[in-house]
Design a protein around this motif. Structure first.
Motif, mmCIF file in Angstrom:
data_model
loop_
_atom_site.group_PDB
_atom_site.id
_atom_site.type_symbol
_atom_site.label_atom_id
_atom_site.label_comp_id
_atom_site.label_asym_id
_atom_site.label_seq_id
_atom_site.Cartn_x
_atom_site.Cartn_y
_atom_site.Cartn_z
ATOM 1 N N GLY A 125 34.283 -9.690 31.570
ATOM 2 C CA GLY A 125 34.664 -11.058 31.707
ATOM 3 C C GLY A 125 34.069 -11.478 33.116
ATOM 4 O O GLY A 125 34.014 -12.893 33.404
ATOM 5 N N ASP A 126 33.714 -10.820 33.924
ATOM 6 C CA ASP A 126 33.240 -11.104 35.132
ATOM 7 C C ASP A 126 31.629 -11.134 35.246
ATOM 8 O O ASP A 126 30.933 -11.477 36.317
ATOM 9 N N MET A 127 30.804 -11.066 34.071
ATOM 10 C CA MET A 127 29.507 -11.168 33.907
ATOM 11 C C MET A 127 29.101 -12.175 32.956
ATOM 12 O O MET A 127 28.083 -11.796 32.250
ATOM 13 N N LEU A 128 29.968 -13.092 32.525
ATOM 14 C CA LEU A 128 29.545 -14.065 31.476
ATOM 15 C C LEU A 128 28.732 -15.026 31.803
ATOM 16 O O LEU A 128 28.455 -15.389 32.908
ATOM 17 N N PRO A 129 27.760 -15.486 30.965
ATOM 18 C CA PRO A 129 26.617 -16.509 31.213
ATOM 19 C C PRO A 129 27.480 -17.721 31.458
ATOM 20 O O PRO A 129 26.530 -18.652 31.783
ATOM 21 N N ASN A 130 28.577 -18.062 31.077
ATOM 22 C CA ASN A 130 29.287 -19.362 31.415
ATOM 23 C C ASN A 130 29.053 -19.549 33.012
ATOM 24 O O ASN A 130 29.060 -20.785 33.609
ATOM 25 N N ASN A 131 28.986 -18.402 33.719
ATOM 26 C CA ASN A 131 28.643 -18.522 35.182
ATOM 27 C C ASN A 131 27.044 -18.707 35.369
ATOM 28 O O ASN A 131 26.519 -17.329 35.115
ATOM 29 N N PRO A 132 26.595 -19.817 35.918
ATOM 30 C CA PRO A 132 25.210 -19.855 36.042
ATOM 31 C C PRO A 132 24.387 -18.728 36.677
ATOM 32 O O PRO A 132 23.065 -18.646 36.416
ATOM 33 N N SER A 133 25.019 -18.057 37.431
ATOM 34 C CA SER A 133 24.346 -16.814 38.461
ATOM 35 C C SER A 133 24.084 -15.926 37.436
ATOM 36 O O SER A 133 23.320 -14.870 37.800
#
Length: 518
Positions: A125-133
Motif C-alpha cells: 500500500g505504501d508503494m502504489l503508482p497512485n503516488n507520482p513518486s
C-alpha cells in the motif's frame, strides 16, 4: 501462541528453483523455466552460404564486374533494411505488469487499479503508482519507479538512449509454466520482411521456434529453422573462408577468388551441359564463386564479428565491463544475439532467459532476476543507440505470478510482496521501440486492460485471451513502424485482428521509417 513462518532464502541468479507444488522437470522447457538449464541463443540460416559472415567487416568492395553479379545472385550486404527485432523469452512465468511495467484499467496506464489489485501484483500500500513518486516515465512507457526491469535498463543505457525510447504494454493471458504457448513471433517477423545479410533470424534454443515458447503453427517456415548459438565463439565459428586467407593477406586472397570466378565463368559460357535447366545450373555455379569471393572480401577477418572484441559492447567504454562479460553467461549470450541483429547480419532474434518461475515464497529472487533481464534488455537498446539503428524489443513470458500480500522486508525483497504462486490472470507482454531520430510518438502506451482486481479483462482486445492473436498484434505493430500496416492482411491471411478499424485500435505507434531504413 503465534508462530511466524520463516521466510525462504533469496536465490542467486542462475540457481535452480525447486517448488514443492511443482513436479520434477521432465522436458527441456520445464528445465529452463525452473533454472536447471540455461537458455541459449540460436541462429536461423536459409542456406549453407549464410553460415559465414559479419556485417561490420564489410569494408572493401569487390571488383566492379563481380559487384554487378552480386545483385543478380541475391547477395545482400545489409539485410532487408527492416527495423531490427529482438525478443526476450523469460521462461517460467515472470511478473511483467504492476511491479515492473504499469498496467491500468480501460483508461490506460494511469487509470489505477484497486489497492488489492496492486497487492496481487506485488506492490504494498505504501508503494502504489497512485503516488507520482512511484511512476517513472523516462522511456515514455510508464514503469514502477522501483521496477527490477527498470533498474537493469538504467544500468545499461544512457539517459539519451532512454529519451529516444517509447513502448507499450499488452494485457494478455497465457498458460503458466509451459512452452506450449505460441508466443514467439520470429517467423512472423521474417514473413513481414525482416532478413539479414548472413542469417534470416537469430533466436534462443535449438527448438523449432528458436526459444522456450512455441511459434504459431501457421507461421512456421522450415527454411529458417534455428541453428544454436550460445556464446561469442559460436558467432565467430560461423565464419570460415578457408585456408587461403591464412596463406595470403585478405586483399590478395580476394583477388585470387575473383580470378577463379572469372576463369570458371568463361569456361561455363563455352560449355553445354545438355540438360534442360542449363542456365540454372550455370547460375548456381557462377553465384557460388561470387559468394565465396564476397565472403572473403567482407569477412576475411572473422574477429570483426566477435562481440568479445567490440569496444562498444565490452571494455572501459563498453556496455559491459570485461569482468561482467567474462563472468555472466546471460551477458555473453545477449551480446552475441544483438551483435548479429543490430549489424544487419540477422533480421531478428530471441534471447531465452531461464529461471523466471520465481514464486519462491520471498521477493528477492524475482527482484534479482528481473534486474538481470533489465540489464540485458538495456544492453540491446544501448547498442542500438551506439550503432545508430532503430530497434523493436519485445518481452514475453509463459504465464505470470501473483502475491498474497505478505511483505518481504529483507534487503533484496525491497519491502514488496512475496511471490507465492503462478497466476495466468495477471500476465502481460510489452515492447520498447528505440529510434535514433528521437522518441517515437505513442498513440497508446497500453493495449487492452486489467480489471480493478489486477486480472486481465479478456474482452479488452483480441490479444487478451488468445496468444496467437497476441503475436499477430506484435506483428501488426512491427509493420506499422514501417508504415506498412495496410498490407497486414495480405501478409497474414486469416488473422484474427478484425477489420482496419479494429486494427487501428491495436497500433501503438505510427511509422518511424518509410518501408525500409534509409
Amino acid at each position: 501462541m503465534f508462530i511466524r513462518r520463516s521466510r525462504n532464502k533469496t536465490l542467486a541468479n542462475g540457481e535452480p528453483l525447486r517448488h514443492s507444488d511443482h513436479g520434477r522437470p521432465r522436458t527441456r522447457r520445464e528445465f529452463i523455466a525452473q533454472g536447471f538449464m540455461a537458455g541459449s541463443a540460436t541462429v536461423f540460416g536459409a542456406s549453407i552460404f549464410s553460415l559465414f559472415g559479419n556485417p561490420r567487416s564489410a569494408s572493401a568492395a569487390l571488383s566492379s564486374d563481380l559487384e554487378t553479379l552480386k545483385q543478380s545472385c541475391g547477395i545482400a550486404v545489409n539485410g532487408a533494411g527492416k527495423i531490427p527485432f529482438i525478443c526476450f523469452d523469460l521462461a517460467g512465468g515472470a511478473n511483467i505488469a504492476g511491479s515492473n511495467v504499469l498496467m491500468g484499467k480501460s483508461g490506460g496506464q494511469m487509470d489505477f487499479l484497486s489497492t488489492a489489485g496492486y497487492n496481487r501484483l506485488g506492490l504494498p500500500g505504501d508503494m502504489l503508482p497512485n503516488n507520482p513518486s512511484f511512476v517513472n516515465n523516462e522511456m515514455g512507457l510508464a514503469f514502477h519507479s522501483d521496477s527490477g526491469f527498470l533498474r537493469g535498463i538504467q544500468q545499461s543505457t544512457s539517459a539519451g538512449t532512454r529519451a529516444a525510447t517509447n513502448g507499450t504494454i499488452i494485457a494478455a493471458r497465457s498458460e503458466n509454466d509451459t512452452g506450449n504457448n505460441p508466443h514467439n513471433p520470429m517467423y512472423g517477423i521474417h514473413q513481414a520482411g525482416a532478413d539479414g545479410s548472413l542469417l534470416s533470424l537469430v533466436g534462443s534454443q535449438s527448438s523449432e521456434s528458436g526459444g522456450n515458447s512455441m511459434a504459431p503453427m501457421n507461421l512456421i517456415n522450415p527454411q529458417v529453422r534455428p541453428t544454436k548459438i550460445d556464446r561469442p565463439s559460436d558467432v565467430t565459428g560461423l565464419v570460415d573462408v578457408g585456408d587461403l586467407i591464412g596463406i595470403l593477406d585478405q586483399g590478395d586472397a580476394v583477388a585470387v577468388m575473383e580470378s577463379i570466378q572469372r576463369i570458371s565463368d568463361a569456361k561455363m559460357n563455352r560449355m553445354d551441359t545438355k540438360i534442360s535447366s542449363d542456365e540454372v545450373v550455370k547460375d548456381l555455379v557462377r553465384c557460388g564463386y561470387v559468394k565465396s569471393a564476397d565472403l572473403a572480401d567482407r569477412f576475411g577477418d572473422p574477429s570483426a564479428l566477435n562481440p568479445d572484441l567490440d569496444m562498444e559492447i565490452v571494455g572501459p567504454t563498453g556496455i559491459f565491463t570485461r569482468d561482467e562479460f567474462d563472468n555472466n553467461r546471460e551477458f555473453r549470450k545477449t551480446a552475441s544475439v544483438m551483435k548479429l541483429v543490430m549489424n544487419g547480419y540477422a533480421g531478428a532474434g530471441t534471447v531465452t532467459m531461464g529461471g523466471y518461475d520465481y514464486h519462491t515464497g520471498e521477493r528477492g529472487t524475482g527482484e534479482r532476476r528481473d534486474e538481470l533481464a533489465g540489464r540485458c534488455m538495456g544492453a540491446c537498446l544501448e547498442y542500438a543507440a551506439r550503432v545508430g539503428m532503430p530497434l523493436m524489443l519485445y518481452v514475453f513470458s509463459d504465464g505470470s505470478v501473483s502475491s498474497n500480500g505478505r511483505i518481504d522486508d529483507s534487503m533484496d525483497g525491497r519491502g514488496k510482496g512475496e511471490w507465492t504462486g503462478d497466476n495466468q490472470q495477471t500476465a502481460a507482454s510489452f515492447f520498447l521501440v528505440y529510434n535514433p531520430n528521437g522518441r517515437p510518438t505513442a498513440i497508446r502506451n497500453q493495449i487492452g486492460f486489467m480489471r480493478s482486481d489486477a486480472s486481465v479483462e479478456t474482452a479488452s482486445s483480441p490479444a487478451a485471451n488468445n496468444v496467437n492473436q497476441l503475436v499477430q498484434t506484435v506483428l501488426l505493430n512491427y509493420m506499422a513502424l514501417h508504415g506498412e500496416e495496410a498490407d497486414f492482411g495480405n501478409r497474414f491471411n486469416g488473422h484474427g485482428l478484425g477489420n482496419s478499424t479494429m486494427q487501428d485500435s491495436l497500433i501503438a505507434m505510427p511509422g518511424i521509417v518509410n518501408g525500409t531504413i534509409s
